[in-house]
Design a protein around this motif. Sequence first.
Motif, PDB file in Angstrom:
ATOM      1  N   TYR A 208       0.848  -1.187   0.000  1.00  0.00           N
ATOM      2  CA  TYR A 208       0.000   0.000   0.000  1.00  0.00           C
ATOM      3  C   TYR A 208       0.887   1.243   0.000  1.00  0.00           C
ATOM      4  O   TYR A 208       1.842   1.341   0.775  1.00  0.00           O
ATOM      5  CB  TYR A 208      -0.893  -0.030   1.235  1.00  0.00           C
ATOM      6  N   ALA A 209       0.582   2.193  -0.891  1.00  0.00           N
ATOM      7  CA  ALA A 209       1.362   3.424  -1.013  1.00  0.00           C
ATOM      8  C   ALA A 209       0.518   4.604  -0.556  1.00  0.00           C
ATOM      9  O   ALA A 209      -0.279   5.138  -1.343  1.00  0.00           O
ATOM     10  CB  ALA A 209       1.831   3.618  -2.450  1.00  0.00           C
ATOM     11  N   PRO A 210       0.626   5.012   0.698  1.00  0.00           N
ATOM     12  CA  PRO A 210      -0.184   6.132   1.200  1.00  0.00           C
ATOM     13  C   PRO A 210       0.058   7.404   0.400  1.00  0.00           C
ATOM     14  O   PRO A 210       1.198   7.752   0.084  1.00  0.00           O
ATOM     15  CB  PRO A 210       0.295   6.297   2.645  1.00  0.00           C
ATOM     16  N   GLY A 211      -1.021   8.058   0.047  1.00  0.00           N
ATOM     17  CA  GLY A 211      -0.907   9.311  -0.688  1.00  0.00           C
ATOM     18  C   GLY A 211      -0.727   9.154  -2.179  1.00  0.00           C
ATOM     19  O   GLY A 211      -0.749  10.146  -2.911  1.00  0.00           O
ATOM     20  N   ALA A 212      -0.533   7.926  -2.659  1.00  0.00           N
ATOM     21  CA  ALA A 212      -0.374   7.695  -4.096  1.00  0.00           C
ATOM     22  C   ALA A 212      -1.718   7.835  -4.800  1.00  0.00           C
ATOM     23  O   ALA A 212      -2.778   7.742  -4.171  1.00  0.00           O
ATOM     24  CB  ALA A 212       0.210   6.305  -4.338  1.00  0.00           C
ATOM     25  N   PRO A 213      -1.700   8.061  -6.114  1.00  0.00           N
ATOM     26  CA  PRO A 213      -2.969   8.130  -6.856  1.00  0.00           C
ATOM     27  C   PRO A 213      -3.794   6.855  -6.676  1.00  0.00           C
ATOM     28  O   PRO A 213      -3.237   5.766  -6.477  1.00  0.00           O
ATOM     29  CB  PRO A 213      -2.509   8.310  -8.311  1.00  0.00           C
ATOM     30  N   VAL A 214      -5.098   7.012  -6.766  1.00  0.00           N
ATOM     31  CA  VAL A 214      -5.994   5.868  -6.555  1.00  0.00           C
ATOM     32  C   VAL A 214      -5.693   4.737  -7.525  1.00  0.00           C
ATOM     33  O   VAL A 214      -5.664   3.560  -7.141  1.00  0.00           O
ATOM     34  CB  VAL A 214      -7.462   6.320  -6.691  1.00  0.00           C
ATOM     35  N   LEU A 215      -5.447   5.058  -8.784  1.00  0.00           N
ATOM     36  CA  LEU A 215      -5.196   4.013  -9.776  1.00  0.00           C
ATOM     37  C   LEU A 215      -3.912   3.240  -9.465  1.00  0.00           C
ATOM     38  O   LEU A 215      -3.841   2.032  -9.704  1.00  0.00           O
ATOM     39  CB  LEU A 215      -5.120   4.631 -11.178  1.00  0.00           C
ATOM     40  N   GLU A 216      -2.900   3.921  -8.928  1.00  0.00           N
ATOM     41  CA  GLU A 216      -1.662   3.228  -8.576  1.00  0.00           C
ATOM     42  C   GLU A 216      -1.905   2.247  -7.429  1.00  0.00           C
ATOM     43  O   GLU A 216      -1.464   1.091  -7.482  1.00  0.00           O
ATOM     44  CB  GLU A 216      -0.588   4.243  -8.178  1.00  0.00           C
ATOM     45  N   ASN A 217      -2.592   2.692  -6.394  1.00  0.00           N
ATOM     46  CA  ASN A 217      -2.899   1.792  -5.286  1.00  0.00           C
ATOM     47  C   ASN A 217      -3.830   0.670  -5.719  1.00  0.00           C
ATOM     48  O   ASN A 217      -3.705  -0.461  -5.247  1.00  0.00           O
ATOM     49  CB  ASN A 217      -3.514   2.576  -4.130  1.00  0.00           C
ATOM     50  N   LEU A 218      -4.764   0.990  -6.602  1.00  0.00           N
ATOM     51  CA  LEU A 218      -5.666  -0.044  -7.102  1.00  0.00           C
ATOM     52  C   LEU A 218      -4.887  -1.112  -7.864  1.00  0.00           C
ATOM     53  O   LEU A 218      -5.174  -2.311  -7.736  1.00  0.00           O
ATOM     54  CB  LEU A 218      -6.732   0.585  -7.998  1.00  0.00           C
TER      55      LEU A 218
END
Length: 277
Positions: A208-218
Amino acid sequence: MTGQGAAVPLRLRSGVVLGIASVIGALMLAWPLLLEVDPAASGRVDPPFLFLALLPVILAVVLAELSEGGMDARVLAILGVLSAVNAVLRLVSAGTAGLELVFFLLILGGRVFGAGFGFVLGCTSLFASALMTAGVGPWLPFQMLVAAWVGMGAGLLPRRVRGRRELVMLVGYGVLSAYLYGLLMNLQGWPFIAGVQVPGQDSSELSYAPGAPVLENLHHFLLYTVLTSTGGWDTGRAITNALAIALLGPAVLTTLRRAARRAHIVRAEPTPAATAR
């Protein structure tokens, strides 16, 4: 099945409450994709516990609203029996390698008694089984909610489909719901299991990458799900659902519909032979 003819009628107000609760529950499940945090200082990410604590309250409100809509003694008796059977089924299958028998009866119960009954049955079945298996924890409200959606979805399937087509439809729904259940349950716990990406440190593409764009975390989450859940637990659950519904579905559907007619809970439905004519 809604309105007249359902074990737990979904009136307009009940439907609105159920819809709002489902939206709130979906937002709580998706908190890793929506919450912006900075783990640099502590190296960890905490979920929004205040909002998570509201989920049991929301479920209680929905159950109370559905009960007010017409859950009489006959409905409660059938609900109690099916919940107890589901709890025992989950106890004996224990979810090993995805072998969970609790969902096939939940799907068939929702199909026969309607969407409102299916929602309540999903909540009570997972709650009762958690008590029997010592599975009570912060994940339980999410399990209850997602299982409730599975039961409700079965009650919303087309009512006119009968015979072999109905069985094929239910098998397909059992497979789809198995994967969706695993996907949604993975989402709320993904940051704790896969870890958190901290700036300046090596991390996995699954983290999980906090603060990353939604598509990246998705993207990270879908990779995590495919590698850790889809090919194992979720596929095992899907196979179990498909086999149980295909082999036991006709007999269980007949028994549940006979019980419903004798208790005058739902209207008599056409038999497969009558439908074929």
